[in-house]
Structure formats: C-alpha cells, structure tokens
Design a protein around this motif. Structure first.
Motif, PDB file in Angstrom:
ATOM      1  N   CYS A  36      -0.979   4.519  -1.214  1.00 19.44           N
ATOM      2  CA  CYS A  36      -2.270   4.430  -0.520  1.00 19.44           C
ATOM      3  C   CYS A  36      -1.987   4.527   0.982  1.00 19.44           C
ATOM      4  CB  CYS A  36      -2.985   3.127  -0.865  1.00 19.44           C
ATOM      5  SG  CYS A  36      -3.386   2.987  -2.623  1.00 19.44           S
TER       6      CYS A  36
ATOM      7  N   CYS B 264       0.835  -1.211   0.000  1.00 24.45           N
ATOM      8  CA  CYS B 264       0.000   0.000   0.000  1.00 24.45           C
ATOM      9  C   CYS B 264       0.866   1.255   0.000  1.00 24.45           C
ATOM     10  CB  CYS B 264      -0.925  -0.006   1.217  1.00 24.45           C
ATOM     11  SG  CYS B 264      -2.200  -1.273   1.153  1.00 24.45           S
TER      12      CYS B 264
ATOM     13  N   SER C   6      -1.834  11.202  -1.305  1.00 30.27           N
ATOM     14  CA  SER C   6      -2.301   9.829  -1.159  1.00 30.27           C
ATOM     15  C   SER C   6      -3.253   9.489  -2.295  1.00 30.27           C
ATOM     16  CB  SER C   6      -3.013   9.647   0.183  1.00 30.27           C
ATOM     17  OG  SER C   6      -3.369   8.309   0.374  1.00 30.27           O
TER      18      SER C   6
ATOM     19  N   ASP D 255      -5.423   6.959  -2.233  1.00 30.75           N
ATOM     20  CA  ASP D 255      -6.611   6.211  -1.805  1.00 30.75           C
ATOM     21  C   ASP D 255      -7.719   7.170  -1.401  1.00 30.75           C
ATOM     22  OD1 ASP D 255      -5.884   7.167   0.686  1.00 30.75           O
ATOM     23  OD2 ASP D 255      -4.966   5.272   1.331  1.00 30.75           O
TER      24      ASP D 255
END
Length: 994
Positions: free
Chosen positions: A892, A887, A920, A922
């Motif tokens: 993310c 991630c 980011s 996400d």
C-alpha cells in the motif's frame, strides 16, 4: 436577577447577519420612515436584519483620545437605535418563534434586556421577588417574555445540533465564530443558574388570571417622545397589544411543560408536572383554537410530548387510544398482563405489530422478571409463544428464548401453544404455504418432546389432524419409534407394559440420575439416604466423572468413615465447586452452606476448609456483581481476606488459588497501604503471593518516581526473573493447573510454585496490570536475538540486563506477554497503551494487517475516532515508522507516502521511493486529497507527467492548488489543513482495517 448584568457586555460584541449598508441604514434612522419600510411585502433588509443592524450599531464600543476602548456611549443616537430595534420586534408582535429562529442568543438577549429597561423594570431586581399583579401590564408582560425566552433557550440548548459543514478556513471568520460561541455559552450558563427563578416567575404568571399588554410601535413612540406620559396611557390597562389571560396561560404552560420534561429524566415528580402542563395546554388549545395573534404552538411537537409523557391527547382522539401500541403501553404501565397477551394473540391474525416492537416488549418483560417478579414468568412464556408462532407464519427463524422456555414443557404450556396456533391461522382461508409452515412447526415440536402424554396432546389435536395427512402422521410415528422403542402414540397405554413393577436396579438408576442433575442440597441428602437404604456396597461419590474435588481436600474427605456422610460431603463440595466455576453463585452458596453445616458437627479441619471456599466464592460473587460496576467491596469482606492471609492454623489443607485470589483482590481494590505497610513480616517471608503483592503495590505506589526510589521495582524484577527460570520438567500443582514457567528457589528466600505466573491473570486494576505487563515486555526485549522491541508504559523503571540470559525461558516469556495483553484488553479494550503493545506483538511476528488494525484502534480510542488530535505519546515516531513498514509490506505504497508526513521530520526519501512503485494495492490517486505536504504533491505532479499519466497528474495539481495549502498562509491555517487531512486519512484507514 435577569441575565442583563452578566450578558449585556457579551451581547455588545455580537455580529450582524449581513454587512452594514450605510445608505439604507442612515435613511431608516428617520423614524417616520421605519413603519413605511416594514409594511412592504418583502422588505429588504428584512425586519430581523434590521434588529441586528440597529443593535450592532448601538453597541459599538468607542475609543477615547488615549486610544483606549470604552463601552458604547449612552447618547441620543444609540438610544434611538435601540428604540428602532424594539419597534421592529413590536412589528413582529414579539413572536419568540420568529425571533429565536433568526436571531442569535446574544442578540436576542440584548433585545429583551432593552425591553426590560424601557418597560421600567428596575435593574438588578430579581424577577422572582416582584409581584406581577402589582405591575403595569406592559412591565409584567416584558418580564414574562424574558423568562419565557430564558427557559426556551435552556430547552433548545439541550437538543443535539447538526454541525454546519465548514467552508475554507478563514482566520477572521473562525475568530468571529469562536467569539460568538463563547458569548452564547456564557449567557447559557447564567440562564441555567437562574432557571429555578424563571420557573417560579412563570408559575406565578399562571395565577394572574388577567389580560396583559405588550408594547407596540405606538406605545414605544409615546415613551420616547413624551416622557411625561409614563404614568398615563403607556401604563394604563388599555395601552399596547392586548394578550388575553388564556393565551398567556396556554403559552406559559407549554414552555413550563418543555422545561419540566427536560428535567424529568432524573426526577419523576417533575415529570408529572410536565404531564400536567402539556395536558392543560391541549385543553386551552381545544377551547380557544390553535390560532392566536401573539403565539403559535407546534401541535405536532405537543402531541409528541404528550405521547412521551403518557398523556391522552384529547377525548375525541379515539383512534390513537385504541392503537395496539398505546394499548400495550397502557397494559405494561398498569400491570394488566392478561389484556397484553390478548392483544398479542389478536395481532397474530393481523400481523400489524413489527417484529422489533414485539421483541422489545418481550425484552422488557424479561427484565422485570429478572428483577424478582416471578409472576411474570408465565406472561413471558405466553408472549414468547405468540412471537414464535408469528415468526413461523412469517418464515423467520425461531428465537432461542422459545427453546429455553420450552426446556421443561408442561400440559399447561402445550395447551396454550395449541390455542395460539389455532387462533393464528384460519384454515379455511389460509394459503397452502402457511399451512405447511404451521404443520412443519408442530411436527418438529413433537420430535423434540420426550414425554408421551405431551406428544399425544399435540398429535390428537384438531389442528394437527387437519394440517398433517395420514401418511405424514404415520411417518412421524415411525420416526419417534426409532428414536425411542418405548414410545407408543396409541390413545390408550398398553396395560400389561405399565403394570410391570420396576426392578431395584431401575430405581437405583433413576435415583442416581436425579442425584447427578440436582443442585438442591436437601434433595441430594434425601436421594443419598434412599440409595444407601437400597444398597450399602456402592460408593455414590464415584457415579459421575464430572465431580472433581482438589486432591488436598479429597484425601481428608475420603477419610471419613461413615459412607453416607462421606458421599454427601464429597458431592456437595464437588457440585459447589462446579457451580462456582460456571458462575452459578446462588446454588454454589447453598451447597457450600449445607456442607459447612454438616462438617461443623464432626471436623474442625473441614469446617475451616469450607469457610475458606466460601470466602473465595464471596470474592467471585462480588467481582462478577457489584464489583463489575466499580462498587467497592464491603469492609467485612476485606477483613476476611486479610484474616485468611494471616491465618496460622496447623494441618489445614489449603488451595493456593485462594491465596492467589485474595492477594489479587487486595491489589484490584487498591489496598496498597495494607500490603506495603501493615502486612506481618512473617507472612511476607512465607507466602510468595503476599510477597508478590507487596512488591507490586509498592512499585505502583512509587510510579512515577525518581530512579533512586525504585528499589522495589528491582526486587519485583528479580522475583519475576526467578519465576521465569528454566526447569527440566513441567509439573502439575495440587490445584491441577499446569504452568509454562517452572519453579526455582529465589534469592529472596521464597520458593515459587510451578504456576505462579497464573496469578497475574487474576489482576484487574489498570495500573497494576500496566506495571506487570511492562515488566514482561522489558523481559521480552532483553533477549539478545530480538529484532523488534515492544513498547510499553513505564518500561524505563526496569533493569536493562540479566546476568544469566540462559537461565530465562524466553519462549515462555513471549507466550506470557501475548496472553497477558490479550487478557488486559478483556478488562479494558480502550486502553491505548495496551493496544500499542498488541500491535507491536503482531508487528514483531510479521502479521502486518493485524498490527495496523491495533495501531489504528489505539489512535481511535484516544481521539474520539480521530476527531481530535492523537496524543504524540501514542503515535510516536517509532509507531508511525512501524505503520509505514506495515503498509509497505502490504504493497500500500500511497499510504506509505501519506504516513511519512506524520513524522516529526517528513521522510521524503521513503515517500518518494514508495510513490515510484507502480504495483500498489491501495486506492492510489484517490488518496491524494489527504496529502498536505506541497513537496510530495509537487513530486507526484512531476512523476505523473514523466509517466504520461495525465488524469492522475490533474488530480495531483488539483490537490496542490487548494488555497489552504498556500505557503503564505498563517501557520495556524496550515496546521488546521494538515489536521483535517490527518483526520480524514486515519478515518479512511480505520474503515479499511477495522
């Protein structure tokens, strides 16, 4: 026996619907006021609330002087409470529909048990042993009510129930719900055990043919106030509410039909009983009307039951009988396929049947045809043609099934197709769009045909002439002439052309073409005889480069002196091997059997070769057929496999793939006892596959075991290391297969051939696959320059080092691990340990999105898509850390922070660092609802305040303010809150990466 003995104690703990209100409750204890309360338009509390309250108060346990909990006392107050509950039920006329909707199973069970007691049913008596005709009417009716409720409850419990959305978790509420759930399950268990008795009781009730009576408030008063009248009015034929015999039969038939319908899925005879009962119910409703004082039947549900059972709902319901759906169903059931085709033909004009329904009928016909009903092939074609013409008119893509069925067109097929096209379109009223669609379909059909006569049938048809203009027909003829110069669409063939006799070379070419296409051994023999009669100079086994025979066999076959026999043996074997390769096992067996019969006459060597190939074919056939569903192979096949491995016939050409598949076959069907204890020692010493199989079987047999018992694991490790040793050149085996890993002489005294590694791709037994996979993973991890280890089950049983690392081809080992895990997942795509290995491979090769996909899939398959907790041996700290890194490298960062909570010790440093990232990729703040760690939420609040991000700060404050995250909550509540957020987050991640 009724369920009272097992369930009365359970029912005593049932909970009320609403909190007790002492004022009205004590007020209603005055019996004379109960009826007055019930007569109100909207009484508060309602009748069902009264039942619950009365029974709850009557079943409260008492506490003695030693503070010990005792069963409820049988005193006057409790008897009055139970009587009041019965009176309220009597006010509702004992309508089970009303009672079942409003009362829980434990409460209703207690109520009906009290009815049995007050109706003088002896406790402990089996209802099935009682003669209903000899009992007082109210007693018989009480038994009927109880047993009707019993089977209705069983039926209702089989229906799926939508789970109510849980509110904020409260420990006392959760305990109460769990307690009631357990009570209900216990009662259901008893009812199901007694289901057969309840059915017999109700079947007996259908034979009574007399009116019965059910208790009213008046009869209950008489029983309570004047016990001396028990043998008088309360048991006479006139006491209580009269229920006619036909009403009883109607309701009992419906309830019996429902229970028979539930049981009929596995028993056709029971299903017929359901039909009979539902039909009888409809008759009684039609005779007496649907309204009744005592019962109501959901006629829509009854109609659904009747339709599902294939029962005609009524004699006057003609419209339903004449719908295309019911007609098609009737035709399929009776086998009247001629009328079925007629219905589809008529519907091509109205287009009333949905395309999905048409396709489902065709699929059903195909399934019946594949089960051996050859007569259905023509029906399948006709229905498929109707569907195809419908698709053409509706501007849908033509199904592939039509193309497959039209690979071999015939005059009859073309005739029917043209009939369907003509009847499906009315040229006088059809739009130009429809005409152009039909014209394009017929034109493309002509272009796809090679037979002149069939093309002429279409081009000369009245519909074709009307749909296509003269210019279009000329253009079509020109296109077909370009495709084949011999095509002529004239009505009469050119006599001079067809009268030219074919030359010998043309005849030979035609026969060779037939020889290439044929898979009928007797036709192949006939063609070869004709060809050899025409010329003796040709070697006909060479006419197709697709005919391949392994070199070990080719040398023997080509040594046959007779040309015809040589060609026939070679072609039969080549075609058989090809059919086996494409899984056409039926034709392969026919070809091999013919070849075996032929070579038996003159060559014992080739006879044994054919027996060996037929053994391999039988192994393939079983694995693709019965073996695929888990059925063990017949004992004679296992004996033949053992016999092949132990065979000692000199000068027989052998294909190593047969030995490979034989050993894999024994491993796949867990013949470990034979491989480890019974296999002859000389065979182990001379056959490398048997040695591999023995070591694998012994290693699997010892799993899991102490380290000192793993000598076989070490031996297996040494063998595989030798197989993986580096060689200077790639070498092809006699079977034509090339390996990545070359052969080298083992210290165990066995020479391993150049493609031993392919043996592992014949294994299907999960434990064997897991063992060999973990071995290769360990071998991959031993490499000095490895950065990211791959995890695997049972990896600790293998040695941790190799004396000579330079001798191992680690590049080939890495490829083997990837291929092995990919192969293993084709065997079982839901093995979470294999999925973790696949994820680790993607992680090690920097494919982070794919790695996350497989990490999440591994968790999903072992937790019912995260509805249960993922086992800790699946989501270890190492797996979570790798998911965190994936991630992070995918930017993310909010996902990183959430995953940091999954670790045994929360990694605040990584979480805080990730949350500081402002770039980011996400969903960022929309993920805050998945955070349960208060420290991380507090840090988020501080971070957004520092940045001046007011909206995001409010989201974080809202998340932290949820009562279930309060640190003062019990540990169970906090764990439940964390588990709920884990579930939702992982499901959201799965939707993102799947």
């Amino acid at each position: 026996m009724s369920a009272e003995a097992a369930d009365r104690e359970a029912a005593t703990s049932s909970r009320p619907c609403t909190p007790p209100q002492t004022s009205w409750f004590e007020f209603l204890l005055e019996e004379s006021l109960l009826e007055q309360h019930l007569q109100k338009p909207q009484p508060d509390p309602t009748p069902v609330q009264l039942i619950v309250q009365f029974l709850e108060q009557a079943s409260k346990p008492s506490v003695n002087e030693q503070n010990q909990v005792q069963p409820p006392p049988d005193n006057k107050r409790n008897r009055i409470l139970k009587l009041l509950a019965l009176k309220v039920a009597a006010h509702l006329k004992w309508d089970l529909d009303v009672l079942e909707k409003s009362l829980s199973v434990p409460v209703l069970n207690m109520l009906l048990n009290e009815l049995l007691c007050i109706s003088k049913v002896p406790p402990g008596t089996k209802h099935v042993d009682v003669d209903l005709s000899s009992l007082p009417p109210t007693t018989a009716m009480a038994i009927l009510l109880y047993n009707r409720w019993a089977i209705r409850t069983i039926v209702q419990s089989s229906f799926p129930v939508k789970q109510a959305k849980p509110g904020p978790p409260q420990l006392n509420v959760m305990n109460q719900m769990q307690q009631e759930k357990e009570l209900t399950e216990n009662i259901l268990k008893v009812l199901k055990e007694q289901a057969a008795d309840s059915i017999l009781v109700l079947e007996g009730a259908l034979k009574l043919n007399k009116d019965l009576y059910v208790h009213t408030i008046r009869t209950l008063d008489l029983l309570a106030m004047e016990p001396g009248m028990v043998n008088g009015e309360t048991e006479s034929s006139t006491a209580g509410l009269k229920i006619s015999a036909e009403e009883i039969q109607c309701q009992v038939c419906y309830d019996l039909g429902a229970i028979y319908f539930q049981q009929g899925a596995t028993n056709a005879a029971v299903h017929e009983n359901a039909k009979e009962k539902f039909f009888k119910t409809k008759e009684l409703i039609a005779k007496n009307g649907s309204s009744s004082l005592h019962f109501t039947i959901d006629e829509e549900r009854l109609a659904g039951y009747c339709q599902a059972c294939g029962v005609l709902t009524s004699s006057d319901d003609v419209s339903q009988q004449t719908t295309p759906y019911s007609q098609i169903h009737s035709c399929l059931k009776s086998g009247n396929y001629q009328d079925l085709v007629k219905i589809f033909l008529e519907d091509n004009i109205t287009l009333s049947l949905p395309v999905q329904f048409r396709q489902s009928v065709l699929r059903e016909l195909f399934q019946k045809a594949q089960q051996g009903n050859d007569a259905l092939d023509e029906v399948c074609f006709k229905v498929c043609v109707c569907n195809t013409v419908c698709d053409v008119l509706e501007d849908r893509t033509i199904d592939i099934q039509f193309c497959q069925l039209f690979l071999k067109p015939s005059k009859e097929k073309i005739d029917f197709l043209l009939e369907v096209c003509s009847r499906s379109i009315n040229l006088e009223n059809a739009s130009e769009t429809l005409k152009r669609k039909m014209a394009a379909f017929l034109k493309n059909l002509c272009l796809g045909l090679e037979d002149l006569q069939l093309v002429f049938m279409i081009s000369s048809h009245e519909l074709f002439i009307k749909l296509l203009k003269d210019e279009e027909r000329k253009l079509l003829i020109d296109q077909m002439r370009k495709r084949s110069p011999r095509i002529n669409l004239c009505t009469k063939p050119v006599t001079s052309f067809y009268d030219i006799p074919a030359s010998a070379s043309v005849n030979i070419g035609q026969l060779e073409h037939q020889l290439i296409l044929s898979v009928d051994p007797w036709r192949i023999r006939q063609i070869l005889i004709e060809l050899h009669g025409m010329t003796s100079e040709r070697q006909f086994w060479t006419i197709s480069n697709k005919w391949e025979v392994p070199n070990v066999y080719g040398n023997v076959i080509l040594g046959i002196k007779d040309n015809l026999t040589r060609d026939l043996v070679y072609i039969l074997m080549a075609k058989g091997l090809h059919c086996s390769a494409i899984k056409d096992f039926v034709h392969a067996k026919q070809l091999f059997a013919a070849c075996l019969e032929l070579v038996t006459e003159f060559s014992p060597k080739l006879r044994q070769v054919m027996l060996n190939e037929m053994l391999l074919l039988d192994i393939y056939t079983h694995e693709a057929g019965a073996g695929a569903s888990g059925e063990r192979p017949p004992s004679d096949l296992i004996s033949r496999v053992r016999g092949y491995l132990e065979m000692r016939v000199p000068d027989i050409p052998l294909r190593q793939v047969i030995a490979e598949e034989c050993v894999a076959f024994l491993l796949n069907w867990r013949e470990n006892e034979y491989l480890t204890m019974q296999v002859p020692l000389p065979l182990v010493q001379t056959n490398p596959y048997v040695k591999l199989g023995q070591l694998l079987a012994a290693t699997c047999k010892e799993l899991p075991g102490p380290k000192e018992s793993r000598r076989t694991a070490k031996d297996l490790w040494e063998v595989v290391v030798q197989i993986c040793s580096v060689s200077n050149q790639h070498k092809r085996g006699n079977d034509g297969r090339v390996s990545l890993i070359k052969h080298r002489e083992s210290t165990l005294g066995i020479m391993y051939s150049s493609w031993d590694i392919l043996f592992f791709f014949s294994l299907q037994e999960p434990l064997v696959l897991t063992t060999i996979l973990s071995l290769f993973v360990k071998l991959h991890n031993v490499r000095e320059d490895i950065v990211n280890d791959i995890a695997a089950e049972h990896i600790s049983i293998w040695p941790s080092s190799i004396p000579n690392l330079q001798s191992v081809d680690f590049e080939a080992v890495a490829v083997t691990v990837k291929e092995l895990v990919s192969y293993a997942l084709t065997i079982n795509a839901n093995n979470h340990f294999w999925l973790i290995i696949q994820a680790d491979i993607y992680f090690a090769t920097n494919q982070y999105s794919a790695a996350l996909h497989y990490y999440l899939q591994a968790g999903a398959v072992c937790s019912d898509f995260f509805n249960k907790m993922v086992p800790p041996d699946v989501y270890t700290d190492q797996v979570i850390k790798r998911m965190i890194k994936c991630c992070s490298l995918l930017n993310c960062h909010t996902q990183v922070a959430i995953l940091c909570q999954f670790l045994r010790e929360v990694d605040y440093k990584t979480a805080f660092k990730a949350l500081q990232e402002q770039n980011s990729h996400d969903a960022m703040d929309s993920y805050y609802e998945y955070i349960w760690d208060v420290t991380i939420l507090e840090y988020l609040t501080y971070l957004h305040h520092k940045r001046g991000e007011t909206d995001k700060r409010q989201i974080a404050i809202k998340a932290i303010g949820q009562t279930e995250l309060n640190a003062s909550n019990p540990e169970e509540v906090l764990q439940l809150a964390a588990q709920r957020r884990k579930k939702k987050f992982l499901q959201a991640m799965a939707k993102l990466y799947f």
